[in-house]
Design an enzyme around this catalytic site. Sequence first.
Site, PDB file in Angstrom:
ATOM      1  CD  GLU A 146      18.270 -39.553  -0.926  1.00 11.75           C
ATOM      2  OE1 GLU A 146      17.091 -38.929  -0.167  1.00 11.75           O
ATOM      3  OE2 GLU A 146      19.014 -40.335  -0.494  1.00 11.75           O
TER       4      GLU A 146
ATOM      5  CG  HIS B  36      13.674 -42.020   0.281  1.00  8.60           C
ATOM      6  ND1 HIS B  36      13.102 -43.012   1.213  1.00  8.60           N
ATOM      7  CD2 HIS B  36      14.911 -42.002   0.585  1.00  8.60           C
ATOM      8  CE1 HIS B  36      14.134 -43.750   1.638  1.00  8.60           C
ATOM      9  NE2 HIS B  36      15.240 -43.022   1.351  1.00  8.60           N
TER      10      HIS B  36
END
Length: 1377
Positions: free
Chosen positions: A799, A802
């Site tokens: 994450e 990202h």
Amino acid sequence: MAASTLLQSSSVSLRSNPKPTPRNPRISRHYFPIKASTSPDISPNTNTSPISSQPVLKHRRPADENIREEARRHSSTHNHHGFSAKYVPFNADPCTTESYSLDEIVYRSRSGGLLDVQHDMDALKKYDGQYWRSLFDSRVGKTTWPYGSGVWSKKEWVLPEIDSDDIVSAFEGNSNLFWAERYGKQFLDMNDLWVKHCGISHTGSFKDLGMTVLVSQVNRLRKMNRPVVGVGCASTGDTSAALSAYCAAAGIPSIVFLPANRISLAQLVQPIANGAFVLSIDTDFDGCMQLIREVTAELPIYLANSLNSLRLEGQKTAAIEILQQFDWEVPDWVIVPGGNLGNIYAFYKGFKMCEELGLVDRIPRLVCAQAANANPLYLHYQSGWAEFKPVKANTTFASAIQIGDPVSIDRAVFALKNSNGIVEEATEEELMDAMAQADSTGMFICPHTGVALTALIKLRNSGVIGPTDRTVVVSTAHGLKFTQSKIDYHSKEIADMACRFANPPVQVDADFGGCHLGVMAYNLTSQAVIDGGINPVSIQMQWGVAAQAHQQQQYRSPTPRNENIVRPMSSWTADDEILVLVFDEALSVGDGVLGISFSGIFNQHLKGFYKCSFMDGGVKKNMAVTQFEAADARRCFPCWDEPALKATFKITVDVPSELTALSNMPVIHEKLNGHLKTVYFEESPMMSTYLVAVVVGLFDHIEDTTADGIKVRVYCPVGKKDKGKFALNVAVKALDLYKKYFSMPYALPKLDMVAIPEFSGGAMENYGLITYRETELLHDDLHSAAANKQRLVIVVTHEVAHQWFGNLVTMEWWTHLWLNEGFATWISYLATDCLFPEWKIWTQFLGETTGGLRMDALETSHPIEVEVHHARSVDEVFDAISYKKGSSVIRMLQDYLCDDIFQRSLSSYMKKYAYKNAKTEDLWSVLSEESGVQVNAMMDTWTKLKGYPVLSVKSEDYILEFEQSQFLSSGLHGDSHWIVPITFCLGSYDKRKTFLLETKHDRLDLYELFHSSEGNSSLFEEKNQEKFDEHLWVKINIGQTGFYRVKYDERLTARLRNAIEDNCLSAMDKFGFLDDTYALCEAGEVSLSSLLSLMHVYRKELDCIVLLRLIDICYDVAKISSDAIPNSVNDMKQFFINLLLFSAERLGWETMSGESHLSAMLREAVLMALATFGHDKTHEEAMKRFQAYLSDRNTSLLPVDSRKAAYTVVIRNTSTVNRNGLETLLNVYKEADAVQEKTRLLYIMASCPDPNIVLEVLNFMLSDEVRDQDAVYVLAGISLQGRETAWRWFKENWDLILNKYGPSLLIMRFITDIITPFCSHEKADEIEAFFASRMDPSFAMNVTQSIERVRIKARWVENIRQEESLQELVRRLACSG
């Protein structure tokens, strides 16, 4: 977004494309044929339809003939068929003899109870359901008296003995069911919502249906000279209006008692105009009811209120009409206003009569909706039907909702209990808001219907009513009733009411300019600055979040002043979810502001802006969370909801002052306003709508700071912030690592990470506000196994990655989703390897590669770059192709180009496309520039073609021959070919070579490579040739970095097996050889005997990644053997136990001092396998240690990495006869506080061999004890013995499952985990037939892929059965020890 047990879900559309087939085919079936005939003669021949097949010539009625005479001329409607009805005590003992003729004037039984009309069902049952359906349908649209009426087209079921001359019919009809499409889709995300208007008189009242029957019977009684001089009722308006209209039509006097100052002026007009005797009495409705009872008891006035059960005979026909106009399909729900409780019983009676007479096979679930100021039935329902207490209605300005009628309570309770019904209530504000919303879509409803719609909203938000449920809301009166309440609402003149959907008139001057500005002014919520088109877009939002106020939110922002305002006409395309704005004048090029008023619903489907709950100190509380990927931002606010249309966002929220509000950017200001506070956030950088986020709830948090001063926080459940420390440490280090790797700093001033108790996926990378499933963010030393810890690190680094790959540089369209997910997956392993090198995480990356290879070997697979024409189908590309294959081809390319070039290229790519969008070709272009290699020429074959090659490799002297073809698990071979970067070594890892295979066939001379370290020995011709032929092994695809499989000839295969036994191969290459052999065996290219013989070579394996793959293969082979060679299953399991005992003895049950992370991971897997295969000593040890754990949850005898094995033993020794194990595990589950422990228990519960226990666990999974998100753990563990039970349960509960979870990734897990365990073509056919009428774009590919897997295994079973010596081999291996 993290690849998880779940990914992301949505069911929406972005681009204007041809509309897909509707999700529910019933939507298109509300048209039905209308056929006409003469009035039918009823015949006991149940196979004959009453509809004539020949056209009937009908003469006009003579001028001196009335409609009744015409009816008699065509056909007598006198009762010649023995149909009859009578009054009996309601719900009486079947043996009672008390009954009354309908011609008697009687309202109560001898005991004082209510009466009910009972039909002679035996006489009616002489004609089957098809007969009655055809009869009723034949009367639709007839002008022959009395069949044009909705009630009287069902005359045989209403008043079978009445003569048509006596029928009084005025307003009721059977063609007033209409589609409420816009309201359902716009406000409730429903595609099958209907509203049933039950009458079209001045009031539009449900009473029309009852009054036509009641007044017709009075008409009959008067002709029989019975003592009836008129009809009377007490009313607040609608009953009196309907009664007076019918009495006027029949010339019968009517008298109505109305409570002074408690009636609708609009409805008072009709009784007066119809000539009724109107008494305005200085009392309330209850007082009027008391008076009318006394009057009708003493005077010859027929009672027309609900005490007279004859009224229900007409009202029940509304239920029959609903079925009739759905072509006799039964809706899922019917919601009935419950001011008069006779209404709910009337609907039940109509539906039940249709079921008993065979017109339908079930009845819908009924919902009774009551106003909160007069809610005796609701309170009775909430008490569990324990005790009924009459309610004195509270005064309300909308008097129509004042009535709390206790007269029919017994009938209502009877109806609800027998229809599995529900009672809901509506406050005055809720029903007024619901009315305003409904009116805005063209309904114009009354407060009664507002109550019903409020009940719908509540049941829809709670998930009880699903998005595809066919639901009918009954409207029992017209919107003209109590119009003053609507005027006051829209004028915002109601005290203490927000009137949130008011549409007040605008006061303007009486000139063109004033009118122009007044008409064009609009209430703004989002402002888009448009520069000659769409981009750049800057949206400014002000959100009012009412997290605990009926799960709704409203958005408001100021209207700009002194601007040239143009108000467009708008239209909404529901299927494509596109708002079209049409302007009367051309817009000039330049900056403009688009203002849109909007509102939304806090749904409970884990997407959009949704509500979830959590426990705080034993108290259940709510949290508001956004989940917008892929296309659900539009559920929260109007926007161009596509990844390429980036914008800046400035967010403001109003929340209860005690709650924490989070968004993408830091808070710049908070302002208290009583119990609320307004939180203002900084404006965001350019980003896509799917990355916008808001979270509101109660949290504790911890924080740290990166070397660059970036503040990182982890928000945890209250009292659990210590469980966020590990994730916080990982995130801080990952931010610093990625900054260096990409040569690009993190773009925002803060990063928050939040644990969400109910979350559809694993995590979501919202810019600056990452949301996680609790298991993926919280670490607990006592309850987090080594696998949990490793998973947490991979998810957090995924994450955080990202924030660069996906957020800073975003894919242009969902076709290029892999640029987000493939890269985030790949680099999460790179980061984890940097942070925890001792974990040897790149060896475990092979699990990602295997997952991608398995999915891409299906004929129903898809390319990495897959065309996404409709965002409704985006869900299905959040799959193993985008994540696992995507990350694997990246690793293959990195290995081919080398690390330095690859990193330098990614850094350039980030700089070039920061805050922009990119396509796959853009990345290839940068990589080509940096490396000097034409990357696109090679990689296009990997991203634009589906599938991958299998390399068939043969050895002849010093020559290796390569042939590539597409590998398919079906055993077929495709024609595609790829540019394959091949690595191989010869006899040792010192002798290795890399080359590109660019054609389908190639040959490689190994002479030079073989001699590279052999010197110039004169003995070469003899000795080295012998060495090469017999001993020198060749391993293709070193380290398994290539995304392809290898099939060796027999000679090369034998050499590799020897190399494994001699421990010459690395763990990754041992893994690859085993994995390729298994895949080839499944495809029918290698025998199961060969696979088992190879597995035997691994009997002393200790490497974690190799053993984990070996265990998975053991599971798969055990399952396929149970169908293929059931007599050898026990021997097969014993062989697998033998394979694992060597490692089990070294790992033990308890944690060893100084042991590695990988040993802890392996212990859990090995013990689980031994428990599953039934190893006696493992079972004995597990039971002893489990008992110790029950006595002391902190015992060292059952550490966290051993618990799942112990739980497995307990459940596998549970049965219907001995349920102790299940009960004990359920208690441990309920007592567990750690989410990791709960998921561990859920995973094993359905693994019981007893199908009855499996069924019980599946039902438990749907209960409130298990969060929706956690169903995936139960489904993953279903035992082989329980697969048939699970499939049957799935079919029986399909509608419930679809309504509860919606078309989403959760549904995909149900489909995959329940379907794929089967191994026969017959079962595949059955599955196809089941889904033929249930397919939805959001899971269609998932269904077809699952069915393909079943057929692949069916062929594998057939192949195994043809191996003659297989069972003997299995016996030998089982005895080998």
